[in-house]
Design an enzyme around this catalytic site. Structure first.
Site, PDB file in Angstrom:
ATOM      1  N   LYS A  22      25.577 -23.496 -55.333  1.00  0.00           N
ATOM      2  CA  LYS A  22      25.082 -24.316 -54.554  1.00  0.00           C
ATOM      3  C   LYS A  22      24.142 -25.094 -54.073  1.00  0.00           C
ATOM      4  O   LYS A  22      24.176 -26.113 -53.255  1.00  0.00           O
ATOM      5  CB  LYS A  22      24.535 -22.692 -53.496  1.00  0.00           C
ATOM      6  CG  LYS A  22      23.321 -23.349 -52.060  1.00  0.00           C
ATOM      7  CD  LYS A  22      22.836 -22.453 -51.084  1.00  0.00           C
ATOM      8  CE  LYS A  22      21.265 -22.213 -51.559  1.00  0.00           C
ATOM      9  NZ  LYS A  22      20.592 -22.887 -50.783  1.00  0.00           N
ATOM     10  N   ASN A  23      22.643 -24.859 -54.523  1.00  0.00           N
ATOM     11  CA  ASN A  23      22.345 -25.850 -55.317  1.00  0.00           C
ATOM     12  C   ASN A  23      22.723 -27.201 -55.884  1.00  0.00           C
ATOM     13  O   ASN A  23      21.912 -27.879 -55.425  1.00  0.00           O
ATOM     14  CB  ASN A  23      20.998 -25.264 -55.787  1.00  0.00           C
ATOM     15  CG  ASN A  23      20.416 -24.368 -55.175  1.00  0.00           C
ATOM     16  OD1 ASN A  23      20.121 -24.673 -53.609  1.00  0.00           O
ATOM     17  ND2 ASN A  23      19.129 -23.720 -55.472  1.00  0.00           N
ATOM     18  N   ARG A  98      17.673 -26.196 -44.722  1.00  0.00           N
ATOM     19  CA  ARG A  98      16.547 -27.780 -45.557  1.00  0.00           C
ATOM     20  C   ARG A  98      16.988 -28.267 -45.738  1.00  0.00           C
ATOM     21  O   ARG A  98      16.934 -29.775 -45.733  1.00  0.00           O
ATOM     22  CB  ARG A  98      15.363 -26.837 -45.976  1.00  0.00           C
ATOM     23  CG  ARG A  98      14.802 -25.544 -44.860  1.00  0.00           C
ATOM     24  CD  ARG A  98      13.555 -25.681 -46.688  1.00  0.00           C
ATOM     25  NE  ARG A  98      12.935 -26.580 -46.700  1.00  0.00           N
ATOM     26  CZ  ARG A  98      11.428 -26.911 -45.821  1.00  0.00           C
ATOM     27  NH1 ARG A  98      11.439 -26.217 -44.840  1.00  0.00           N
ATOM     28  NH2 ARG A  98      10.757 -28.463 -46.032  1.00  0.00           N
ATOM     29  N   CYS A 122      14.888 -21.200 -45.070  1.00  0.00           N
ATOM     30  CA  CYS A 122      14.863 -20.182 -44.720  1.00  0.00           C
ATOM     31  C   CYS A 122      13.231 -19.579 -45.348  1.00  0.00           C
ATOM     32  O   CYS A 122      12.735 -21.504 -45.803  1.00  0.00           O
ATOM     33  CB  CYS A 122      15.230 -18.995 -46.815  1.00  0.00           C
ATOM     34  SG  CYS A 122      16.458 -18.663 -47.476  1.00  0.00           S
ATOM     35  N   ARG A 127       6.928 -25.363 -48.024  1.00  0.00           N
ATOM     36  CA  ARG A 127       8.293 -25.919 -48.467  1.00  0.00           C
ATOM     37  C   ARG A 127       8.363 -27.676 -48.029  1.00  0.00           C
ATOM     38  O   ARG A 127       8.709 -28.499 -47.860  1.00  0.00           O
ATOM     39  CB  ARG A 127       9.485 -26.030 -48.257  1.00  0.00           C
ATOM     40  CG  ARG A 127       9.319 -24.655 -49.125  1.00  0.00           C
ATOM     41  CD  ARG A 127      11.391 -24.571 -49.671  1.00  0.00           C
ATOM     42  NE  ARG A 127      11.904 -23.285 -49.018  1.00  0.00           N
ATOM     43  CZ  ARG A 127      13.192 -22.836 -49.754  1.00  0.00           C
ATOM     44  NH1 ARG A 127      13.888 -24.003 -49.885  1.00  0.00           N
ATOM     45  NH2 ARG A 127      14.071 -21.955 -48.561  1.00  0.00           N
ATOM     46  N   VAL A 129       7.870 -31.278 -47.120  1.00  0.00           N
ATOM     47  CA  VAL A 129       9.126 -32.611 -47.536  1.00  0.00           C
ATOM     48  C   VAL A 129       7.814 -34.164 -47.470  1.00  0.00           C
ATOM     49  O   VAL A 129       8.171 -34.694 -48.257  1.00  0.00           O
ATOM     50  CB  VAL A 129       9.630 -33.366 -45.915  1.00  0.00           C
ATOM     51  CG1 VAL A 129      10.817 -31.885 -45.787  1.00  0.00           C
ATOM     52  CG2 VAL A 129       8.611 -33.283 -45.269  1.00  0.00           C
ATOM     53  N   ASP A 130       6.893 -33.836 -48.154  1.00  0.00           N
ATOM     54  CA  ASP A 130       5.921 -34.960 -48.282  1.00  0.00           C
ATOM     55  C   ASP A 130       6.438 -35.558 -49.495  1.00  0.00           C
ATOM     56  O   ASP A 130       6.040 -37.212 -49.732  1.00  0.00           O
ATOM     57  CB  ASP A 130       4.378 -35.203 -48.404  1.00  0.00           C
ATOM     58  CG  ASP A 130       3.906 -33.995 -49.545  1.00  0.00           C
ATOM     59  OD1 ASP A 130       5.090 -32.818 -49.902  1.00  0.00           O
ATOM     60  OD2 ASP A 130       3.096 -34.093 -50.055  1.00  0.00           O
ATOM     61  N   GLN A 131       6.730 -35.108 -50.393  1.00  0.00           N
ATOM     62  CA  GLN A 131       7.205 -36.113 -52.209  1.00  0.00           C
ATOM     63  C   GLN A 131       8.385 -36.523 -51.352  1.00  0.00           C
ATOM     64  O   GLN A 131       8.552 -37.637 -51.959  1.00  0.00           O
ATOM     65  CB  GLN A 131       7.595 -34.508 -53.451  1.00  0.00           C
ATOM     66  CG  GLN A 131       6.580 -33.490 -53.839  1.00  0.00           C
ATOM     67  CD  GLN A 131       5.238 -34.258 -54.148  1.00  0.00           C
ATOM     68  OE1 GLN A 131       5.236 -34.925 -55.269  1.00  0.00           O
ATOM     69  NE2 GLN A 131       3.969 -33.933 -53.370  1.00  0.00           N
ATOM     70  N   ILE A 334       6.283 -20.326 -56.894  1.00  0.00           N
ATOM     71  CA  ILE A 334       6.403 -21.851 -56.993  1.00  0.00           C
ATOM     72  C   ILE A 334       6.485 -21.415 -55.267  1.00  0.00           C
ATOM     73  O   ILE A 334       5.669 -22.068 -54.467  1.00  0.00           O
ATOM     74  CB  ILE A 334       7.998 -21.654 -57.040  1.00  0.00           C
ATOM     75  CG1 ILE A 334       8.563 -21.596 -58.657  1.00  0.00           C
ATOM     76  CG2 ILE A 334       8.990 -22.854 -56.517  1.00  0.00           C
ATOM     77  CD1 ILE A 334       7.873 -22.986 -59.250  1.00  0.00           C
TER      78      ILE A 334
END
Length: 424
Positions: A22-23, A98, A122, A127, A129-131, A334
């Site tokens: 999936k990832n 996401r 999820c 999590r 999104v700034d990165q 994490i």
């Protein structure tokens, strides 16, 4: 609403074939937007998130042809990006997944503009999104966040640059990597994510004509090219699905062989299963776990970026510790809010104490079936695993989370001897 009912007490035995990851498949499907010719992706799993991604690609104007294939060959998709006419990923699609943010880099690099709604998915922490945003800005993008949308533009081609990620981000690495492929000059990404799914994305991009070195290490170097062509890529096997079935075999005192696997992507998980008492044998593309007649020993673990123990296997090992001999301590580093499955496991009779980002699990002699509710993708898997060893029936509600990341899990477990069914 559909539910899954598990009747515990059966040891699992037999073989199971692992689906595409999936990832890995989600960023790879998004990467097809960079090409100027059709791209074939094979070993595509049947997952709700894949369906959502295909809808998103179609919304942007791409033509997607699906070949359901066979069990041996797997499912494949042909994505023709030449008909893309829109560069806006709407809230209606992005809110459920996401990974939709992964069209940001490709659209920006290919068309010079992109608008992507802030993502959903999820509910396991912020999590941020700034990165993604900082990395694309380093390549020369002009980015603003307005009315719930990330709006990005570039004046001509993006420009290669050196960028150091503030923190390890898998999707952040993938987004900036995809954008850098079509940027002018050399891009160096430092503190990049090393996950196998990042390497698989890079392999796909290279097959289409990209020039990338260092994927799978903290330093990725990209020599920008003017175009990507068509090509073919087979998605790597899902290491989290692999680990989930191995934990199921260990918990039930069974013996299972997983085929179409990649053992080298699972070192941390296999080490913990061995520590739990399992006998593990590997080949190039299979893993056999034997736990017959034994109760697992409790294991302690700390989640961290690859190659350390994956956060996506934390819930499954918590389920294992619930019935293991001894006390296991689990540290989650994490994601915040990733102990939401604890309250549901407690309903089955588990002995778990949470202190901040740490869970202390004392193994119980037995669990008892009860109605429970899935709170996210991996939590839903942990509840199924617990149900496999609980007395009586465990009914799991809100299993739509499960369908986001596991292909035909009830059929696969049933073939191994589990008593499990989906109800309307």
């Amino acid at each position: 609403m559909a539910k899954i009912v598990v009747t515990g007490g059966q040891a699992l035995h037999g073989e199971v074939h692992i689906s595409g990851a999936k990832n890995a498949v989600l960023p790879i499907l998004c990467a097809t937007l960079l090409a100027d010719a059709p791209v074939e992706i094979s070993n595509v799993p049947h997952l709700h998130d894949v369906i959502t991604t295909v809808k998103l690609l179609s919304e942007l104007g791409a033509e997607v042809t699906i070949d359901e294939g066979t069990l041996a060959k797997g499912r494949s998709m042909l994505v023709d990006p030449r008909s893309v006419t829109h560069q806006v990923a709407p809230y209606e699609l992005v809110k459920t997944m996401r990974a939709s943010i992964l069209v940001l880099g490709p659209l920006l690099a290919r068309y010079g503009t992109a608008e992507v709604s802030l993502p959903g998915g999820c509910a396991i922490g912020s999590r941020p999104v700034d990165q993604h945003i900082k990395g694309l800005q380093a390549l020369g993008a002009d980015i603003s966040v307005e009315n719930g949308y990330i709006k990005a533009t570039s004046n001509g081609r993006l420009k290669g640059a050196r960028y150091v990620f503030d923190m390890v981000s898998v999707t952040g690495t993938e987004n900036v990597l995809m954008a850098a492929v079509l940027a002018e000059g050399t891009t160096v990404l430092e503190n990049a994510a090393m996950e196998p799914e990042v390497t698989d994305l890079a392999d796909c991009l290279i097959a289409l004509g990209a020039r990338i070195e260092g994927a799978g290490t903290p330093r990725i170097v990209v020599q920008g090219v003017e175009r990507l062509g068509g090509g073919h890529h087979a998605v790597l096997p899902d290491r989290i699905e692999t680990g989930t079935f191995l934990v199921a075999a260990a918990m039930t005192g069974g013996s299972v062989t997983v085929r179409r696997a990649r053992p080298e992507t699972l070192d941390a998980v296999l080490d913990k299963l061995t520590e739990a008492g399992a006998t593990i044998t590997t080949t190039a593309d299979s893993i056999t776990l034997d736990m017959q007649g034994k109760r697992p020993r409790a294991v302690s673990l700390t989640t961290a970026p690859y190659p350390a123990f994956p956060t996506d296997m934390q819930a499954q090992f918590m389920a294992l510790n619930c019935v293991a001999d001894g006390v296991g301590v689990i540290n989650e580093t994490i994601f915040e809010n990733r102990f939401m499955h604890v309250n549901e496991l407690l309903r089955l009779g588990a002995d778990i104490q949470v202190e901040g980002h740490t869970a202390i699990v004392r193994g119980a002699e037995r669990l008892s079936g009860a109605p429970v509710m899935a709170t996210d993708l991996r939590a839903s898997a942990s509840l199924i695993l617990a149900g496999l060893v609980a007395d009586g029936d465990t009914t799991i509600d809100r299993i739509y989370h499960l369908d986001r990341g596991y292909e035909n899990i009830e059929e696969k477990l049933g073939a191994l001897g589990a008593t499990i069914q989906r109800t309307a």
